[in-house]
Design a protein around this motif. Structure first.
Motif, mmCIF file in Angstrom:
data_model
loop_
_atom_site.group_PDB
_atom_site.id
_atom_site.type_symbol
_atom_site.label_atom_id
_atom_site.label_comp_id
_atom_site.label_asym_id
_atom_site.label_seq_id
_atom_site.Cartn_x
_atom_site.Cartn_y
_atom_site.Cartn_z
ATOM 1 N N GLU A 1 -7.387 -1.155 -2.994
ATOM 2 C CA GLU A 1 -7.124 -2.587 -2.417
ATOM 3 C C GLU A 1 -7.758 -3.199 -4.363
ATOM 4 O O GLU A 1 -8.525 -3.176 -4.225
ATOM 5 N N LYS B 1 -5.855 -13.974 0.683
ATOM 6 C CA LYS B 1 -5.421 -12.534 1.478
ATOM 7 C C LYS B 1 -6.503 -11.970 1.953
ATOM 8 O O LYS B 1 -7.371 -11.807 0.852
ATOM 9 N N PHE B 2 -6.586 -11.515 3.142
ATOM 10 C CA PHE B 2 -7.816 -10.365 3.526
ATOM 11 C C PHE B 2 -7.651 -8.916 2.840
ATOM 12 O O PHE B 2 -6.972 -8.787 3.126
ATOM 13 N N TYR B 3 -8.951 -8.062 2.932
ATOM 14 C CA TYR B 3 -8.089 -6.897 3.200
ATOM 15 C C TYR B 3 -8.078 -6.287 3.897
ATOM 16 O O TYR B 3 -7.784 -6.487 5.512
ATOM 17 N N SER B 4 -7.433 -5.367 4.059
ATOM 18 C CA SER B 4 -6.274 -4.304 5.278
ATOM 19 C C SER B 4 -7.524 -3.675 5.767
ATOM 20 O O SER B 4 -7.924 -3.114 7.493
ATOM 21 N N VAL B 5 -8.415 -3.973 5.200
ATOM 22 C CA VAL B 5 -9.629 -2.627 6.471
ATOM 23 C C VAL B 5 -11.186 -3.400 6.073
ATOM 24 O O VAL B 5 -10.878 -4.636 4.949
ATOM 25 N N THR B 6 -11.357 -3.935 7.222
ATOM 26 C CA THR B 6 -12.915 -4.756 7.755
ATOM 27 C C THR B 6 -13.874 -3.678 6.547
ATOM 28 O O THR B 6 -14.340 -2.761 7.445
ATOM 29 N N ARG C 1 -9.615 -9.705 -4.387
ATOM 30 C CA ARG C 1 -8.203 -10.725 -3.223
ATOM 31 C C ARG C 1 -9.404 -12.026 -3.507
ATOM 32 O O ARG C 1 -10.245 -11.996 -3.209
ATOM 33 N N VAL D 1 -8.888 3.678 1.908
ATOM 34 C CA VAL D 1 -7.606 2.444 1.492
ATOM 35 C C VAL D 1 -8.551 2.078 0.006
ATOM 36 O O VAL D 1 -9.372 1.076 -0.128
ATOM 37 N N ASP E 1 -11.931 1.076 0.966
ATOM 38 C CA ASP E 1 -12.013 0.440 2.537
ATOM 39 C C ASP E 1 -12.785 -1.417 2.808
ATOM 40 O O ASP E 1 -13.876 -1.180 3.581
ATOM 41 N N GLY E 2 -12.298 -2.070 2.318
ATOM 42 C CA GLY E 2 -12.556 -3.497 2.584
ATOM 43 C C GLY E 2 -14.177 -3.608 1.447
ATOM 44 O O GLY E 2 -14.371 -4.851 1.610
ATOM 45 N N LEU F 1 0.658 -1.163 -0.170
ATOM 46 C CA LEU F 1 0.530 0.300 -0.472
ATOM 47 C C LEU F 1 1.225 1.615 0.298
ATOM 48 O O LEU F 1 1.630 1.469 1.581
#
Lengths: 272, 221
Positions: free
Chosen positions: A109, B90-95, A112, A107, A80-81, A28
């Motif tokens: 990403e 891999k999970f995300y860095s934010v829930t 995944r 955030v 953000d997830g 990140l």
């Protein structure tokens, strides 16, 4: 709705996943982005970031996009997830910056899942979905002149359910949201759409078996009925489709042909 | 590859196995909880009920069936967990938030399930293979399981541990029971709310019922 003037520009702290290639280590990276207009879409905000990166001589953030009107299923990022961001029933391109406030940290990403390997930054390879479709997500028809209108009567309820399933844009948010990396919502929508309609009956048994085996062969996970897929789906595909997929799969096992060729994605021709 | 073997190795087939074995044990815990309520009635009723069950020759068959089903459920569940840990590296860095997230009960099935399996073994050691007292009613000598239960349920630590495990089992059932319907494809817009309500209520009833018994003994017997 908060009425924010378009002139109020925001400054955002972005944490973006940067990864040079499929086998590179990613991480990140922090970016501070000034002058974000609340009327911008999320992707437009990333465009601005990329313009600034290019002017600084840096590599822009790679992300997928096409129609930018929420119907193509190209955008694939986790904000953000949340796949496609925090808004319900919304693709990332239809998410607008008015939902964020000045000074907020976001955030970003990539999706995944083992079946969706990261190619670069926020871009993942979703061709596993294509191979699932190729394995049976179609109907074989004799082409010719178009059939007469209403030659095939279809009950309103079935037509509605089939249409609801057909709204799946194949974006993969269900896989991204799933803690198991399962593709059940996608496969169930594609199976349901055809299983509900008369045109899909000929290959009904064969289709579901082939698509499920291909799904398993692509290293998608197993469903544990958590339901976050339906929550993340920008097209509100219902969990009832997964129940229908389970039913169709059992029906195929009980009544279908003894075995179906497993997962090479090829069209095997005539149905059982 | 035959249809059956490919069905059983598929992820959906394994889920069918999970659901079918889950039905057996969901029914078992409910019946077990209701039967144990005889503790409130008294020693004779409780012991007679226990004697009627254990003196039936079918009991060995039923016990073997239950153990086999439980182990099958555990092993199949484990293979699914292993697969799923591989397919989501891999999970995300934010829930994630709200509907894009997953409930605690659904995320912790492997932990609550493992706790349940450990408890079942501990539970059998405590009672089935525990100290044997005898009592005679109307000339029939039988095991005084009531006495052992009363003894155990007067140990504060035992009661506390028992209650905690029952809460974990409740969590397992909370996600599990309503999930059975979905996995077996029993779904209809008109009844889905009922299936969920049924599953949640079932879990709460079983857990609350099992917790009420040691508390009753501890405070009132």
């Amino acid at each position: 709705m908060k009425s924010k003037s378009s002139n109020t520009h925001m400054t955002l702290h972005l944490k973006v996943w940067r990864q040079k290639g499929p086998h590179a280590e990613g991480k990140l990276c922090d970016y501070e982005l000034e002058g974000v207009n609340p009327d911008m879409s999320f992707l437009e905000m990333l465009d601005i970031l990329n313009q600034k990166l290019i002017l600084k001589g840096e590599e822009p953030v790679a992300f997928e996009h096409d129609c930018r009107e929420g119907i193509c299923g190209s955008c694939s990022m986790v904000i953000d997830g949340n796949p496609h961001g925090p808004q319900k029933s919304t693709t990332a391109c239809q998410l607008h910056m008015r939902h964020y406030r000045d000074g907020q940290t976001i955030v970003i990403e990539p999706f995944r899942a083992k079946a969706f390997p990261v190619m670069k930054d926020l871009v993942v390879d979703r061709s596993a979905f294509d191979r699932v479709i190729q394995s049976g997500g179609y109907i074989s028809v004799n082409t010719g002149s178009s059939p007469d209108g209403n030659a095939l009567p279809i009950a309103k309820e079935k037509a509605d359910l089939a249409f609801d399933a057909a709204t799946c844009i194949g974006c993969g948010a269900c896989v991204a949201a799933c803690r198991n990396g399962a593709a059940m919502l996608f496969v169930s929508a594609k199976v349901s759409q055809l299983a509900l309609l008369p045109q899909g009956q000929a290959e009904r048994s064969e289709r579901v078996a082939k698509m499920v085996y291909q799904m398993d062969a692509e290293d998608f996970g197993a469903c544990t009925n958590m339901g976050s897929c339906a929550g993340a789906c920008p097209k509100d595909i219902s969990l009832e489709n997964i129940a229908r997929l389970n039913r169709e799969f059992m029906r195929s096992m009980v009544s279908g042909r003894k075995s179906y060729p497993r997962g090479d994605g090829a069209n095997e021709g005539s149905p059982a | 590859m035959s249809a059956n073997s490919s069905f059983l190795t598929s992820t959906i087939g394994k889920k069918y196995l999970m659901a079918l074995t889950a039905i057996v044990w969901s029914l078992f815990v409910m019946v077990h909880m209701i039967g144990n309520m005889l503790i409130v009635v008294g020693a004779e009723a409780y012991n007679n009920y226990s004697h009627a069950l254990t003196s039936n020759p079918m009991i060995y068959l039923i016990e073997a069936f239950l153990v086999a089903v439980l182990l099958f459920h555990a092993v199949t569940g484990l293979t699914l967990v292993v697969r799923n840990s591989r397919t989501k590296p891999k999970f995300y860095s934010v829930t994630p938030m709200r509907e894009k997230s997953a409930s605690i009960a659904s995320r912790t099935m492997i932990y609550t399930g493992t706790a349940t399996l450990a408890f079942v073994i501990w539970h059998l050691i405590t009672f089935k293979f525990g100290p044997t007292y005898f009592v005679t009613y109307n000339g029939v000598e039988m095991r005084d399981i009531y006495k052992l239960v009363i003894e155990k349920f007067h140990e504060p630590l035992y009661v506390a541990g028992y209650a905690v495990v029952m809460i974990l089992i409740g969590f397992h059932l909370f996600h599990g029971v309503q999930s059975i319907f979905q996995t077996l494809g029993i779904s209809h817009p008109r009844y889905n709310k009922f299936f969920k309500f049924f599953g949640y209520t079932y879990a709460v009833v079983v857990a609350a019922g099992f917790i009420s018994q040691p508390l009753f003994v501890f405070f009132a017997r």
